[in-house]
Design a protein around this motif. Structure first.
Motif, PDB file in Angstrom:
ATOM      1  N   PRO A 150       0.819  -1.220   0.000  1.00  0.00           N
ATOM      2  CA  PRO A 150       0.000   0.000   0.000  1.00  0.00           C
ATOM      3  C   PRO A 150       0.852   1.268   0.000  1.00  0.00           C
ATOM      4  O   PRO A 150       1.949   1.303   0.572  1.00  0.00           O
ATOM      5  CB  PRO A 150      -0.814  -0.117   1.302  1.00  0.00           C
ATOM      6  N   PHE A 151       0.336   2.294  -0.645  1.00  0.00           N
ATOM      7  CA  PHE A 151       0.973   3.606  -0.600  1.00  0.00           C
ATOM      8  C   PHE A 151       0.767   4.191   0.792  1.00  0.00           C
ATOM      9  O   PHE A 151      -0.337   4.132   1.341  1.00  0.00           O
ATOM     10  CB  PHE A 151       0.358   4.519  -1.659  1.00  0.00           C
ATOM     11  N   TRP A 201       1.116  11.668   9.144  1.00  0.00           N
ATOM     12  CA  TRP A 201       2.578  11.703   9.084  1.00  0.00           C
ATOM     13  C   TRP A 201       3.047  11.570   7.645  1.00  0.00           C
ATOM     14  O   TRP A 201       3.912  12.325   7.183  1.00  0.00           O
ATOM     15  CB  TRP A 201       3.152  10.583   9.939  1.00  0.00           C
ATOM     16  N   ALA A 202       2.481  10.604   6.910  1.00  0.00           N
ATOM     17  CA  ALA A 202       2.880  10.403   5.519  1.00  0.00           C
ATOM     18  C   ALA A 202       2.550  11.637   4.677  1.00  0.00           C
ATOM     19  O   ALA A 202       3.346  12.051   3.825  1.00  0.00           O
ATOM     20  CB  ALA A 202       2.178   9.176   4.945  1.00  0.00           C
ATOM     21  N   ALA A 203       1.367  12.232   4.920  1.00  0.00           N
ATOM     22  CA  ALA A 203       0.990  13.427   4.165  1.00  0.00           C
ATOM     23  C   ALA A 203       1.962  14.570   4.430  1.00  0.00           C
ATOM     24  O   ALA A 203       2.336  15.318   3.515  1.00  0.00           O
ATOM     25  CB  ALA A 203      -0.435  13.840   4.527  1.00  0.00           C
ATOM     26  N   ALA A 204       2.392  14.717   5.693  1.00  0.00           N
ATOM     27  CA  ALA A 204       3.344  15.783   6.027  1.00  0.00           C
ATOM     28  C   ALA A 204       4.679  15.552   5.343  1.00  0.00           C
ATOM     29  O   ALA A 204       5.303  16.497   4.834  1.00  0.00           O
ATOM     30  CB  ALA A 204       3.521  15.853   7.544  1.00  0.00           C
ATOM     31  N   VAL A 205       5.137  14.315   5.305  1.00  0.00           N
ATOM     32  CA  VAL A 205       6.397  14.005   4.633  1.00  0.00           C
ATOM     33  C   VAL A 205       6.291  14.276   3.142  1.00  0.00           C
ATOM     34  O   VAL A 205       7.198  14.848   2.526  1.00  0.00           O
ATOM     35  CB  VAL A 205       6.807  12.544   4.904  1.00  0.00           C
ATOM     36  N   HIS A 206       5.170  13.875   2.544  1.00  0.00           N
ATOM     37  CA  HIS A 206       4.999  14.101   1.106  1.00  0.00           C
ATOM     38  C   HIS A 206       4.984  15.597   0.787  1.00  0.00           C
ATOM     39  O   HIS A 206       5.539  16.024  -0.228  1.00  0.00           O
ATOM     40  CB  HIS A 206       3.704  13.442   0.625  1.00  0.00           C
ATOM     41  N   VAL A 209      13.180  17.283  -2.841  1.00  0.00           N
ATOM     42  CA  VAL A 209      14.046  16.137  -2.571  1.00  0.00           C
ATOM     43  C   VAL A 209      13.256  14.849  -2.768  1.00  0.00           C
ATOM     44  O   VAL A 209      12.167  14.693  -2.230  1.00  0.00           O
ATOM     45  CB  VAL A 209      14.605  16.196  -1.131  1.00  0.00           C
ATOM     46  N   GLY A 210      13.795  13.922  -3.542  1.00  0.00           N
ATOM     47  CA  GLY A 210      13.126  12.639  -3.743  1.00  0.00           C
ATOM     48  C   GLY A 210      11.893  12.770  -4.623  1.00  0.00           C
ATOM     49  O   GLY A 210      11.729  13.723  -5.381  1.00  0.00           O
ATOM     50  N   ASP A 211      10.996  11.804  -4.514  1.00  0.00           N
ATOM     51  CA  ASP A 211       9.753  11.814  -5.286  1.00  0.00           C
ATOM     52  C   ASP A 211       8.639  11.262  -4.414  1.00  0.00           C
ATOM     53  O   ASP A 211       8.854  10.878  -3.253  1.00  0.00           O
ATOM     54  CB  ASP A 211       9.909  11.003  -6.588  1.00  0.00           C
ATOM     55  N   ASN A 212       7.442  11.203  -4.963  1.00  0.00           N
ATOM     56  CA  ASN A 212       6.285  10.787  -4.173  1.00  0.00           C
ATOM     57  C   ASN A 212       6.376   9.351  -3.678  1.00  0.00           C
ATOM     58  O   ASN A 212       5.621   8.958  -2.786  1.00  0.00           O
ATOM     59  CB  ASN A 212       5.004  10.953  -5.003  1.00  0.00           C
ATOM     60  N   TYR A 213       7.265   8.559  -4.265  1.00  0.00           N
ATOM     61  CA  TYR A 213       7.337   7.148  -3.894  1.00  0.00           C
ATOM     62  C   TYR A 213       8.535   6.843  -2.995  1.00  0.00           C
ATOM     63  O   TYR A 213       8.846   5.677  -2.772  1.00  0.00           O
ATOM     64  CB  TYR A 213       7.383   6.281  -5.161  1.00  0.00           C
ATOM     65  N   LEU A 246       8.709   7.357   0.294  1.00  0.00           N
ATOM     66  CA  LEU A 246       8.170   6.677   1.473  1.00  0.00           C
ATOM     67  C   LEU A 246       7.705   5.272   1.128  1.00  0.00           C
ATOM     68  O   LEU A 246       7.872   4.331   1.915  1.00  0.00           O
ATOM     69  CB  LEU A 246       7.009   7.476   2.061  1.00  0.00           C
ATOM     70  N   TRP A 247       7.082   5.125  -0.055  1.00  0.00           N
ATOM     71  CA  TRP A 247       6.625   3.789  -0.450  1.00  0.00           C
ATOM     72  C   TRP A 247       7.809   2.825  -0.559  1.00  0.00           C
ATOM     73  O   TRP A 247       7.718   1.667  -0.131  1.00  0.00           O
ATOM     74  CB  TRP A 247       5.897   3.837  -1.798  1.00  0.00           C
ATOM     75  N   SER A 248       8.913   3.291  -1.114  1.00  0.00           N
ATOM     76  CA  SER A 248      10.090   2.435  -1.250  1.00  0.00           C
ATOM     77  C   SER A 248      10.584   1.964   0.113  1.00  0.00           C
ATOM     78  O   SER A 248      11.006   0.810   0.277  1.00  0.00           O
ATOM     79  CB  SER A 248      11.202   3.175  -1.994  1.00  0.00           C
ATOM     80  N   ARG A 249      10.512   2.852   1.110  1.00  0.00           N
ATOM     81  CA  ARG A 249      10.897   2.452   2.462  1.00  0.00           C
ATOM     82  C   ARG A 249       9.925   1.418   3.016  1.00  0.00           C
ATOM     83  O   ARG A 249      10.337   0.445   3.664  1.00  0.00           O
ATOM     84  CB  ARG A 249      10.952   3.677   3.375  1.00  0.00           C
ATOM     85  N   SER A 250       8.623   1.603   2.736  1.00  0.00           N
ATOM     86  CA  SER A 250       7.630   0.634   3.201  1.00  0.00           C
ATOM     87  C   SER A 250       7.813  -0.722   2.531  1.00  0.00           C
ATOM     88  O   SER A 250       7.574  -1.768   3.141  1.00  0.00           O
ATOM     89  CB  SER A 250       6.214   1.157   2.924  1.00  0.00           C
ATOM     90  N   ALA A 251       8.221  -0.709   1.267  1.00  0.00           N
ATOM     91  CA  ALA A 251       8.356  -1.950   0.508  1.00  0.00           C
ATOM     92  C   ALA A 251       9.598  -2.737   0.888  1.00  0.00           C
ATOM     93  O   ALA A 251       9.710  -3.923   0.559  1.00  0.00           O
ATOM     94  CB  ALA A 251       8.375  -1.642  -0.990  1.00  0.00           C
ATOM     95  N   ARG A 252      10.545  -2.099   1.599  1.00  0.00           N
ATOM     96  CA  ARG A 252      11.819  -2.766   1.883  1.00  0.00           C
ATOM     97  C   ARG A 252      11.613  -4.041   2.704  1.00  0.00           C
ATOM     98  O   ARG A 252      12.204  -5.086   2.407  1.00  0.00           O
ATOM     99  CB  ARG A 252      12.749  -1.816   2.625  1.00  0.00           C
ATOM    100  N   ARG A 253      10.779  -3.951   3.736  1.00  0.00           N
ATOM    101  CA  ARG A 253      10.555  -5.125   4.588  1.00  0.00           C
ATOM    102  C   ARG A 253       9.871  -6.237   3.806  1.00  0.00           C
ATOM    103  O   ARG A 253      10.215  -7.413   3.948  1.00  0.00           O
ATOM    104  CB  ARG A 253       9.724  -4.728   5.802  1.00  0.00           C
ATOM    105  N   VAL A 254       8.898  -5.879   2.976  1.00  0.00           N
ATOM    106  CA  VAL A 254       8.192  -6.882   2.158  1.00  0.00           C
ATOM    107  C   VAL A 254       9.170  -7.563   1.207  1.00  0.00           C
ATOM    108  O   VAL A 254       9.173  -8.792   1.062  1.00  0.00           O
ATOM    109  CB  VAL A 254       7.044  -6.212   1.373  1.00  0.00           C
ATOM    110  N   CYS A 255      10.019  -6.778   0.560  1.00  0.00           N
ATOM    111  CA  CYS A 255      11.000  -7.354  -0.363  1.00  0.00           C
ATOM    112  C   CYS A 255      11.964  -8.284   0.367  1.00  0.00           C
ATOM    113  O   CYS A 255      12.352  -9.337  -0.156  1.00  0.00           O
ATOM    114  CB  CYS A 255      11.773  -6.238  -1.068  1.00  0.00           C
TER     115      CYS A 255
END
Length: 415
Positions: free
Chosen positions: A67-68, A73-78, A86-90, A92-101
């Motif tokens: 999930p995105f 908190w996520a809205a504030a970071v975005h 700095v960075g792009d909209n994804y 935070l998603w990449s950080r969330s996906a790290r554990r799943v990967c």
């Protein structure tokens, strides 16, 4: 069979342009001895969705949706990422996906990892996984990262540092067009031998037959896909306005897809030029409907950003497969021009801001459309740009990287 873990924010049912390249790899890599698992972002409301694309995902392809990130908190970071550049909209998603990967790597033990951007923050996830697991890693650049114009200096410095880390650590770097490939090699000469070119493509079996219709004096011009920042339709509208002033019944242009060009109200621009009767806007259509409309069009319109020479709009390969005449508003010495010249499809290439050139090119393409013979391209040349061929090219890089001998599946042998 070897196994590849593909990590990409765009994958069906999301219908963003990047999803088509990843779907092509997922469908065709098994023919060359590579099974595929995919980690992708769960569909989000701001990206188009197409369940017919999801139906093309093979049953043996494992797809995990992450999930995105949501919440305050996520809205504030975005918001902070957007304000600072700095960075792009994804990111935070990449950080969330790290554990799943990580769990998938532990369970499936893939032979290699493949990340595809933009959004380029996904490559930072690939970098983390390589460092943790020591697996071979391929970083796929569908569009440039730092080599494109980035107005915010802070973002440029940080992005360049991130890109340099990816270039140092990735075992293979993939560019999707020859000029983009050369730019990366010049920018990172120490990594030049690890940079390869694998183009996008189309699936010949998905190209429908042209609908029978009575010969008409009206010329149907179609732009399929979204209008992104930098792809300016106004010179095309100016040329159309002049043509319609003398012969309004001849022309009809359809923009099929969302307009995301900052500050542009496309309907207002059309009305301002008095072209409302000759131009239509269709917000979105399913993939199969879009393909049928492309095949039925007389001329296919491609818009690229002025000055852009590296990279190719993904829709161009679909245009090539449809074998219709193409008007490309792109730089004459660009990757887009190379694809068209190689494909054998009837075309004209005009600088995006050259309004008189656009008008003249439309008139020349009309003469092809109205010729006695049906305008078609050179299918043997176009077959160089199929998604199966792209998967074969990627397989060569994967096999060299992992030391694996290519063994084609029976389906590939019969193809």
């Amino acid at each position: 069979m070897s196994r590849l873990l593909i990590i990409c924010p765009y994958f069906p049912p999301t219908a963003a342009s990047g999803a088509h390249r990843m779907l092509g790899f997922a469908r065709h890599l098994p023919k060359f001895g590579w099974d595929v698992s995919v980690v992708t972002c769960a569909p989000v409301w701001w990206e188009p969705r197409d369940e017919l694309l999801a139906a093309q995902v093979p049953e043996n392809v494992s797809v995990t949706f992450v999930p995105f990130p949501k919440g305050r908190w996520a809205a504030a970071v975005h918001r902070a990422l957007k304000q600072t550049g700095v960075g792009d909209n994804y990111l935070l998603w990449s950080r969330s996906a790290r554990r799943v990967c990580g769990r998938i790597v532990d369970a499936e033990r893939p032979d290699a990892i493949f990340t595809s951007g933009p959004p380029h923050s996904v490559h930072l996830l690939g970098l983390k996984l390589k460092r943790r697991f020591g697996l071979p890693w391929i970083a796929d650049f569908r569009d440039p990262w730092v080599s494109q114009e980035i107005p915010h200096r802070g973002r440029q410095r940080i992005a360049r540092r991130w890109e340099a880390a990816v270039m140092r650590q990735a075992d293979v770097i993939v560019a999707n067009a020859p000029r983009a490939h050369a730019v990366l090699q010049r920018s990172y000469p120490a990594s030049a031998m690890r940079i390869v070119c694998v183009t996008n493509g189309y699936d010949p079996e998905s190209v429908p037959r042209r609908s029978p219709r009575a010969r008409s004096s009206r010329v149907e011009v179609l732009h399929a896909g979204e209008l992104y920042a930098g792809r300016d339709p106004r010179p095309m509208l100016d040329a159309l306005s002049e043509l319609c002033a003398s012969d309004p019944s001849t022309w009809h242009v359809t923009f099929l897809g969302r307009c995301k060009w900052s500050g542009l109200d496309l309907a207002q621009e059309i009305c301002r030029r008095g072209c409302s009767d000759s131009v239509s806007i269709v917000e979105h259509a399913p993939y199969n409907v879009t393909k049928q409309r492309m095949v039925d069009a007389d001329i296919l319109l491609l818009l690229d950003a002025a000055g852009r020479r590296s990279g190719v709009p993904a829709k161009l390969y679909e245009y090539v497969g449809c074998q219709r005449p193409v008007l490309a508003l792109a730089e004459p010495e660009s990757d887009t021009a190379w694809v068209l010249r190689t494909s054998g499809v009837p075309h004209r290439i005009v600088s995006p801001l050259d309004m008189p050139g656009i008008r003249q090119a439309l008139l020349e393409l009309v003469s092809i459309v109205r010729s006695e013979e049906e305008p078609i391209g050179n299918m043997p040349c176009a077959m160089a740009f199929t998604r199966e061929e792209s998967a074969r090219q990627l397989t060569e890089a994967l096999d060299r990287l992992t030391g694996r001998s290519t063994k084609l599946s029976p389906a590939a042998c019969l193809a």
